[in-house]
Design a protein around this motif. Sequence first.
Motif, mmCIF file in Angstrom:
data_model
loop_
_atom_site.group_PDB
_atom_site.id
_atom_site.type_symbol
_atom_site.label_atom_id
_atom_site.label_comp_id
_atom_site.label_asym_id
_atom_site.label_seq_id
_atom_site.Cartn_x
_atom_site.Cartn_y
_atom_site.Cartn_z
ATOM 1 N N PHE A 109 -13.220 27.250 54.382
ATOM 2 C CA PHE A 109 -14.662 26.988 54.308
ATOM 3 C C PHE A 109 -15.046 27.019 52.832
ATOM 4 O O PHE A 109 -14.893 28.058 52.171
ATOM 5 N N PHE A 110 -15.537 25.890 52.329
ATOM 6 C CA PHE A 110 -15.857 25.771 50.913
ATOM 7 C C PHE A 110 -17.340 25.483 50.716
ATOM 8 O O PHE A 110 -17.885 24.536 51.308
ATOM 9 N N ALA A 111 -17.985 26.295 49.900
ATOM 10 C CA ALA A 111 -19.313 25.953 49.400
ATOM 11 C C ALA A 111 -19.102 24.932 48.294
ATOM 12 O O ALA A 111 -18.358 25.182 47.342
ATOM 13 N N THR A 112 -19.722 23.780 48.417
ATOM 14 C CA THR A 112 -19.459 22.706 47.455
ATOM 15 C C THR A 112 -20.262 22.859 46.170
ATOM 16 O O THR A 112 -20.070 22.090 45.226
ATOM 17 N N LEU A 124 -10.218 18.143 46.121
ATOM 18 C CA LEU A 124 -11.188 19.239 46.105
ATOM 19 C C LEU A 124 -11.963 19.253 44.784
ATOM 20 O O LEU A 124 -11.431 18.917 43.725
ATOM 21 N N GLY A 125 -13.227 19.689 44.863
ATOM 22 C CA GLY A 125 -14.042 19.754 43.662
ATOM 23 C C GLY A 125 -13.723 20.983 42.823
ATOM 24 O O GLY A 125 -13.386 22.051 43.346
ATOM 25 N N GLU A 126 -13.833 20.838 41.522
ATOM 26 C CA GLU A 126 -13.555 21.949 40.612
ATOM 27 C C GLU A 126 -14.533 23.104 40.804
ATOM 28 O O GLU A 126 -14.174 24.268 40.595
ATOM 29 N N ASN A 127 -15.745 22.796 41.221
ATOM 30 C CA ASN A 127 -16.772 23.830 41.372
ATOM 31 C C ASN A 127 -16.886 24.363 42.796
ATOM 32 O O ASN A 127 -17.766 25.172 43.081
ATOM 33 N N TRP A 128 -16.036 23.882 43.696
ATOM 34 C CA TRP A 128 -16.089 24.373 45.058
ATOM 35 C C TRP A 128 -15.699 25.846 45.110
ATOM 36 O O TRP A 128 -14.790 26.293 44.397
ATOM 37 N N VAL A 129 -16.371 26.572 45.974
ATOM 38 C CA VAL A 129 -16.110 28.003 46.122
ATOM 39 C C VAL A 129 -15.610 28.266 47.536
ATOM 40 O O VAL A 129 -16.321 27.969 48.510
ATOM 41 N N LYS A 130 -14.428 28.820 47.644
ATOM 42 C CA LYS A 130 -13.885 29.129 48.970
ATOM 43 C C LYS A 130 -14.509 30.434 49.459
ATOM 44 O O LYS A 130 -14.260 31.506 48.924
ATOM 45 N N VAL A 131 -15.294 30.302 50.529
ATOM 46 C CA VAL A 131 -16.029 31.464 51.019
ATOM 47 C C VAL A 131 -15.456 32.034 52.317
ATOM 48 O O VAL A 131 -15.867 33.121 52.747
ATOM 49 N N GLY A 132 -14.537 31.312 52.946
ATOM 50 C CA GLY A 132 -13.973 31.832 54.184
ATOM 51 C C GLY A 132 -12.738 31.077 54.617
ATOM 52 O O GLY A 132 -12.486 29.944 54.175
ATOM 53 N N THR A 133 -11.952 31.718 55.464
ATOM 54 C CA THR A 133 -10.759 31.096 56.036
ATOM 55 C C THR A 133 -10.684 31.429 57.519
ATOM 56 O O THR A 133 -10.717 32.605 57.902
ATOM 57 N N LEU A 134 -10.596 30.404 58.350
ATOM 58 C CA LEU A 134 -10.407 30.576 59.791
ATOM 59 C C LEU A 134 -8.932 30.364 60.085
ATOM 60 O O LEU A 134 -8.389 29.290 59.815
ATOM 61 N N SER A 135 -8.279 31.366 60.654
ATOM 62 C CA SER A 135 -6.837 31.304 60.897
ATOM 63 C C SER A 135 -6.544 31.372 62.386
ATOM 64 O O SER A 135 -7.044 32.259 63.084
ATOM 65 N N LEU A 176 -21.388 22.287 52.440
ATOM 66 C CA LEU A 176 -20.292 22.988 53.104
ATOM 67 C C LEU A 176 -19.207 21.989 53.514
ATOM 68 O O LEU A 176 -19.498 20.978 54.157
ATOM 69 N N ALA A 177 -17.970 22.292 53.132
ATOM 70 C CA ALA A 177 -16.820 21.502 53.547
ATOM 71 C C ALA A 177 -15.852 22.420 54.295
ATOM 72 O O ALA A 177 -15.498 23.493 53.795
ATOM 73 N N ILE A 178 -15.450 21.998 55.486
ATOM 74 C CA ILE A 178 -14.508 22.770 56.309
ATOM 75 C C ILE A 178 -13.249 21.920 56.440
ATOM 76 O O ILE A 178 -13.238 20.915 57.157
#
Length: 519
Positions: free
Chosen positions: A483-486, A457-468, A445-447
């Motif tokens: 919030f990125f799943a790496t 950023l990694g090519e395979n990272w998946v953005k799973v959320g945004t805190l605004s 997890l990368a925040i």
Amino acid sequence: MRDATMLPRMSGQLTVLSVLISVVAFALYQGVALFRVGVFEYPLDDVYIHLAVAEQIAAGGYGVNPGEFTSPASSPIYPFLLTAFAGTAAQTWLPLFWNTLSLLLGAALWARIVSNTDASRGWMLAFAALGPLAFNFAGAAMVGMEHSLHILASLAVLRGLQIQMDEGRISWLLVAGMVLGPMVRFEGLAVTGGGALALLVMGRWAVGVMLFSGAAALAAGFMIFLITLGLEPLPNSVMAKLAGAGNERFSFAALPLKALAQLSMSNKAVVLLVALFVAVTLLFSHGSARRGAVRALLLAAVFTGFGHLILGQFGWFERYELYAMAFTMGLLMLVALGERNLQTHRVLLVIGFGFLAVTYGNWMLRYGTNGPNAIYSSHGNMGRFVKDVYQKPVAVNDLGFVAWANPNYVLDLWGLASYEALLTRLDDPYPGWAADLVEAKGIELAIIYEHWIDEGLGENWVKVGTLSFTGGTAFLGGFHVGFFATTPEAADKIRAQLTLFAPQVQGNATLTVHDAELE
């Protein structure tokens, strides 16, 4: 000359005035901030970096992760003052304690400096009232960092030089301020250097050399301490600040352009430059019975002021320049109030002090007092999610709340707590560099603020959320945190955890969970 019997009474009145103004401003800022967020919080996440380092010091380490030495703290001594109650809620009140104490002592010391001039009652009242506002004593204290201590150390040197000029003796304030100031922040060497130069001109060269050498020895000792831990001699935070907001290494060749850029962006830098111009003019044109002492003060002002203008920072929550402004303009005040033929300079100084007071006060009320709201709503929610829900190693690029009181590993992609990340970001920010660092640590997890990392950023990272953050304008690295799943395999579990946490988000923030089909 004023009647010596009136000095204690006048000093007491000025002390009450300076302290009262400082306390009222501090209470006003804290009150507005509390109204905006509803709970007490600091306006900068950096406070929690110091607390995290203090936590590791108390456990026998140094850094933010158990068993890993790093140097994210900008102050050599401040984290050591925060080690009591390490890792508990009680520890978070220590920055408030030290800053409140520094605020009160700084205001009282400023009043003592003003009261020991030969000025009339009116001039003393004006400078005693304006000084704490002009140098943002209350704003620096509200931040919760080491800057109030830094101002206090600079004022100690200022008062010490005043005592040497008037009484011909070396006071403990001068010794403490010159020797310990650089241990609060390395920029203190500019004040120590200015003080040593003044002592040289006053004929106390041996004392000046000794005090500067003592300060340099302590600074060198701290660097040696870092080297023995396998670290670089300068803290990562210092190297990162020297590089600025971009991805470039510090360069002496770029200093003139940096100074010009600061003058174009900061009206405080312009005020300091004008003050330095006045000091240089007086150096070459002013005659006085106390010419040696006056020249000493002016040379100290020029040394410290230009040193900060060229090498230092302005802004960043209106705090970095305060020590230099207080010392440099305080020296000019001593000269102007001590010489009867400098009435025009006194008027100009009052105007300058008033301008700074209004500028700092306006910024604090409009933006600074919303800082606690921003930290509570943004960094606070990040920290609560990581520590209460996720409870695994994580990567971030804005260190502090997430690292403090967190038993799990925290990788700092901006580099304050990771020299490898700092070197990569500054020297070779190749596409996917952050992903490589994260993968090497096995972090899922990368925040992060996406614009800070950009191509890293990694090519395979998946953005799973945004805190605004939705609480208005504030001093934040970004109003949207990704919030990125790496790894793709980690995405579903993290998404589910975010979904459970979203209703628990506190403050002025919203957490948006991104559906899998929108990836």
